[in-house]
Design an enzyme around this catalytic site. Structure first.
Site, PDB file in Angstrom:
ATOM      1  N   ASP A 124       1.383   0.700  35.207  1.00 25.42           N
ATOM      2  CA  ASP A 124       1.416   0.381  36.632  1.00 25.42           C
ATOM      3  C   ASP A 124       0.096  -0.254  37.022  1.00 25.42           C
ATOM      4  O   ASP A 124      -0.958   0.090  36.473  1.00 25.42           O
ATOM      5  CB  ASP A 124       1.657   1.645  37.461  1.00 25.42           C
ATOM      6  CG  ASP A 124       3.072   2.177  37.322  1.00 25.42           C
ATOM      7  OD1 ASP A 124       3.991   1.365  37.114  1.00 25.42           O
ATOM      8  OD2 ASP A 124       3.255   3.398  37.447  1.00 25.42           O
ATOM      9  N   ASP A 142       9.252  -1.977  38.743  1.00 24.58           N
ATOM     10  CA  ASP A 142       9.533  -1.033  39.824  1.00 24.58           C
ATOM     11  C   ASP A 142       9.953  -1.764  41.091  1.00 24.58           C
ATOM     12  O   ASP A 142      10.868  -1.334  41.804  1.00 24.58           O
ATOM     13  CB  ASP A 142       8.296  -0.178  40.121  1.00 24.58           C
ATOM     14  CG  ASP A 142       7.854   0.679  38.955  1.00 24.58           C
ATOM     15  OD1 ASP A 142       8.690   1.001  38.083  1.00 24.58           O
ATOM     16  OD2 ASP A 142       6.655   1.021  38.909  1.00 24.58           O
TER      17      ASP A 142
END
Length: 167
Positions: A124, A142
């Site tokens: 991330d 995401d």
């Protein structure tokens, strides 16, 4: 025979969109991991940073602190969801909004499955915040999953509306 060709052409388009998302997701993750060290952050705007973090869990780091079983579980869930989405795309290639939603979810799911298989965690790097309150870091995959989910819900709500009776 025309239906089979139309179905094949229709699903190819949606699989192509999913593949583009996977490529974009993986390129951005490679770029961030080759530029940043774990935990490093670079302010971009007063509400957005680039940061390198790893997520061993699911959305919002759900189950991230478990012993490792979650890697295999979420990999299996991602693969299972991908197979089911491909089935739905084959079944509904002409449903544009639904197919967009499914293609986005598929691309995101595959992008995160690749991370889990290769690294044991999801990479991330997007960090949105207001003041000292940070949204959990996320990535392109995401984002695609979230946008796809919103489109999916909107499509389902739209389909559920029936015209008013004329009686």
């Amino acid at each position: 025979m025309t239906t089979n060709t139309a179905t094949h052409t229709g699903i190819t388009r949606w699989l192509g969109i999913a593949a583009i998302l996977v490529i974009l997701d993986q390129i951005t993750k490679i770029a961030i991991t080759s530029t940043f060290v774990y935990g490093e952050s670079l302010p971009i705007t007063p509400f957005f940073n680039l940061v390198l973090v790893y997520n061993k869990g699911a959305a919002f780091s759900f189950l991230a602190t478990e012993t490792g079983w979650q890697r295999h579980f979420f990999t299996a869930v991602g693969i299972g969801a991908s197979v089911f989405i491909i089935y739905l795309l084959k079944k509904n290639p002409g449903e544009r909004l639904l197919s967009w939603a499914l293609a986005l979810i598929l691309g995101g799911a595959i992008g995160n499955v690749i991370d889990r298989v290769l690294y044991g965690h999801v990479i991330d790097f997007l960090d949105l915040y207001i003041g000292n309150r940070h949204w959990p870091a996320f990535n392109i995959a995401d984002s695609a999953i979230c946008i796809g989910a919103v489109l999916f819900v909107y499509d389902e709500l739209r389909r559920g509306k029936k015209p008013a009776s004329s009686t």
